[in-house]
Design a protein around this motif. Structure first.
Motif, PDB file in Angstrom:
ATOM      1  N   SER A   2       0.841  -1.192   0.000  1.00 28.91           N
ATOM      2  CA  SER A   2       0.000   0.000   0.000  1.00 28.91           C
ATOM      3  C   SER A   2       0.877   1.243   0.000  1.00 28.91           C
ATOM      4  O   SER A   2       2.050   1.205   0.370  1.00 28.91           O
ATOM      5  CB  SER A   2      -0.900   0.006   1.240  1.00 28.91           C
ATOM      6  OG  SER A   2      -0.113  -0.009   2.417  1.00 28.91           O
ATOM      7  N   GLU A   3       0.311   2.356  -0.436  1.00 30.06           N
ATOM      8  CA  GLU A   3       1.074   3.584  -0.507  1.00 30.06           C
ATOM      9  C   GLU A   3       1.386   4.123   0.887  1.00 30.06           C
ATOM     10  O   GLU A   3       0.527   4.119   1.772  1.00 30.06           O
ATOM     11  CB  GLU A   3       0.299   4.649  -1.295  1.00 30.06           C
ATOM     12  CG  GLU A   3       0.186   4.367  -2.775  1.00 30.06           C
ATOM     13  CD  GLU A   3      -0.555   5.465  -3.498  1.00 30.06           C
ATOM     14  OE1 GLU A   3      -0.200   5.747  -4.655  1.00 30.06           O
ATOM     15  OE2 GLU A   3      -1.493   6.033  -2.910  1.00 30.06           O
ATOM     16  N   ARG A   4       2.620   4.602   1.038  1.00 28.04           N
ATOM     17  CA  ARG A   4       3.001   5.284   2.268  1.00 28.04           C
ATOM     18  C   ARG A   4       3.248   6.749   1.923  1.00 28.04           C
ATOM     19  O   ARG A   4       3.722   7.080   0.831  1.00 28.04           O
ATOM     20  CB  ARG A   4       4.247   4.647   2.881  1.00 28.04           C
ATOM     21  CG  ARG A   4       4.073   3.151   3.152  1.00 28.04           C
ATOM     22  CD  ARG A   4       5.167   2.623   4.043  1.00 28.04           C
ATOM     23  NE  ARG A   4       4.982   3.076   5.426  1.00 28.04           N
ATOM     24  CZ  ARG A   4       5.918   2.921   6.374  1.00 28.04           C
ATOM     25  NH1 ARG A   4       7.084   2.404   6.069  1.00 28.04           N
ATOM     26  NH2 ARG A   4       5.681   3.332   7.611  1.00 28.04           N
ATOM     27  N   ASP A  24       4.540   3.548  -3.515  1.00 25.48           N
ATOM     28  CA  ASP A  24       4.041   2.173  -3.414  1.00 25.48           C
ATOM     29  C   ASP A  24       5.145   1.128  -3.534  1.00 25.48           C
ATOM     30  O   ASP A  24       4.865  -0.060  -3.688  1.00 25.48           O
ATOM     31  CB  ASP A  24       2.964   1.910  -4.472  1.00 25.48           C
ATOM     32  CG  ASP A  24       3.504   1.969  -5.902  1.00 25.48           C
ATOM     33  OD1 ASP A  24       4.736   2.131  -6.092  1.00 25.48           O
ATOM     34  OD2 ASP A  24       2.687   1.843  -6.840  1.00 25.48           O
TER      35      ASP A  24
END
Length: 494
Positions: A2-4, A24
């Motif tokens: 998941s995107e940080r 990502d």
């Protein structure tokens, strides 16, 4: 994965932004959350930065980030222009309104410094280009104009480090911005204490120097409360905006000097990436600079006046009742007669003139050049002269490194200027790859991601940028006309 989210606070000479970088693991995308105005403020004959208003705008941007991305935010870091600084007292009070690098108090300070310490010794101790805006000459100007204020200082922080102090209380300076000061030794990578003492500049004000990617500590509790953010990590990116931009150059040739970069904006910073600072007589004669980069690299470069010339022409046109956006300025320049007039963009008369149009026209008159009269001719004069200056700088750097530049990467806001990109390719005789426009923010975000363990090497950072960006290539043309212009330009700039 998941995107940080990593937050980049990116402050330029004309504007500031708070930007979310969503990573990502393969690609990064940017979301500009808050943009705000920046610029010098004239106060009683001096030129300053309104850092308290900038801090208010930064907090507004952080509040928007908290509302949109909340607990997915990993860290925050600040990058800014170089050379300018803030002084704090021992009780951590801000001493005065910080000066802008175009303030006139630096006039004559290079000559003053070199009368006390030989020019060759200053260069050997710092490896930096002699240019009046450097922190060293600002400090000497303060020493003469306001010695009591300087004597009261307990800590000097470069501009991004000041905002990191506001964010988390750290009192250190990050390496890449420290190297813009002309107070840091490029061999020891610590302050040039012996030189500073000879110039009677107090050395106790210079703090510890830390590397890009250093975790400085958690967000101050009061800042977290005011913005709605968790007490996330404050991390130093490469705090000098050009170092961030160069980290995000989409090249696969990391470690070689056969590619050049132009970080194009208000200033054009043009150079190559080297593993060690290049000093010595030839580097001194060329007046190049060695500024710090990621992973201990150096950016062997030269500062060129850049799109400041066009920005200030635009202001002159507006004062005369003729308003243009930058796209219109590019159009009228493209329609103007080629090579009508040429100037030396780095002449000091263009550093902070009352009126740029008059400055360009006066320079042309005094050097026997045809005087550009139309708005298009003035802008074209600036752009063609910049392209020729880039060639002049690159040819000198090639002599220092022994490597031929095969391609130029133009990054930053100026990469959107297709006319200048084409002129640069034509003047230098090599392809120009333009983009990304947001190289500074990308570099900021990806250095933070690396500090969080999300990415590995500098080459990996550049690979992510390549995957995440749209690039445009400009091939060189019109060789004969440019060679004629080159002969004329070199005669003007000897």
């Amino acid at each position: 994965m998941s995107e940080r989210c990593f937050l980049a606070i990116d402050l330029g000479a004309e504007s500031g932004r708070v930007i979310a970088g969503l990573f990502d693991g393969q690609r990064v995308r940017l979301d500009e959350l808050h943009r705000f105005r920046n610029g010098p403020v004239d106060v009683a004959g001096t030129r300053r930065w309104d850092v308290l208003r900038l801090w208010t705008d930064i907090q507004d941007g952080l509040a928007k980030a908290a509302e949109k991305y909340g607990d997915s935010i990993v860290s925050v870091g600040v990058d800014t222009w170089g050379v300018d600084y803030v002084l704090l007292s021992k009780h951590e009070e801000l001493l005065g309104q910080p000066y802008n690098y175009r303030d006139p108090r630096t006039t004559g300070m290079i000559e003053y410094a070199t009368s006390k310490v030989p020019r060759s010794e200053i260069f050997a101790a710092t490896g930096l280009q002699f240019i009046p805006i450097n922190s060293l000459y600002q400090l000497l100007g303060m020493q003469q104009k306001d010695p009591e204020l300087l004597a009261s200082a307990d800590r000097l922080l470069m501009m991004p480090d000041f905002f990191h102090w506001l964010l988390c209380g750290s009192r250190v300076i990050e390496f890449t911005n420290a190297t813009t000061s002309q107070c840091l030794n490029p061999v020891t990578r610590d302050w040039a204490v012996d030189m500073l003492r000879k110039l009677e500049i107090p050395t106790h004000i210079f703090p510890e120097v830390v590397s890009p990617g250093t975790k400085l500590g958690p967000l101050r509790e009061e800042v977290a409360r005011a913005t709605g953010l968790p007490r996330l990590d404050v991390v130093t990116p490469a705090t000098h905006d050009t170092a961030c931009a160069v980290a995000a150059v989409p090249t696969s040739h990391t470690g070689r000097a056969n590619w050049a970069y132009i970080s194009s904006g208000t200033w054009s910073l043009i150079g190559v990436e080297v593993q060690e600072a290049i000093l010595g007589e030839e580097a001194l004669a060329q007046n190049v600079t060695n500024e710090g980069g990621i992973d201990g690299t150096y950016r062997l470069l030269k500062n060129v006046m850049g799109l400041w010339l066009v920005q200030e022409c635009r202001r002159s046109f507006e004062r005369a009742g003729r308003s243009y956006d930058y796209e219109e300025l590019t159009r009228i320049a493209s329609e103007a007669e080629p090579f009508k007039a040429l100037i030396d963009p780095n002449d000091e008369s263009f550093l902070s003139p009352a009126d740029m149009v008059e400055a360009i026209q006066n320079w042309c008159r005094s050097h026997g050049e045809p005087v550009p009269e139309s708005d298009g001719a003035l802008v074209r004069c600036a752009l063609e002269s910049l392209a020729l200056k880039y060639r002049q700088v690159l040819e000198g750097i090639e002599r220092l490194t022994g490597e031929k530049v095969e391609v130029i990467h133009v990054v930053g806001g100026g990469s959107k200027n297709a006319l200048l990109n084409q002129l640069t390719a034509d003047a230098c005789g090599v392809p120009v790859i333009a983009g990304p426009t947001e190289a500074t923010a990308l570099g900021n975000v990806l250095v933070q991601a690396r500090a969080a363990g999300e990415i590995g090497t500098l080459a990996d950072i550049r690979s992510v940028v390549q995957k995440s960006s749209e690039l445009e290539t400009f091939e060189p043309a019109e060789k004969a006309a440019w060679n004629d212009a080159w002969e004329r330009f070199t005669a003007l700039t000897r």
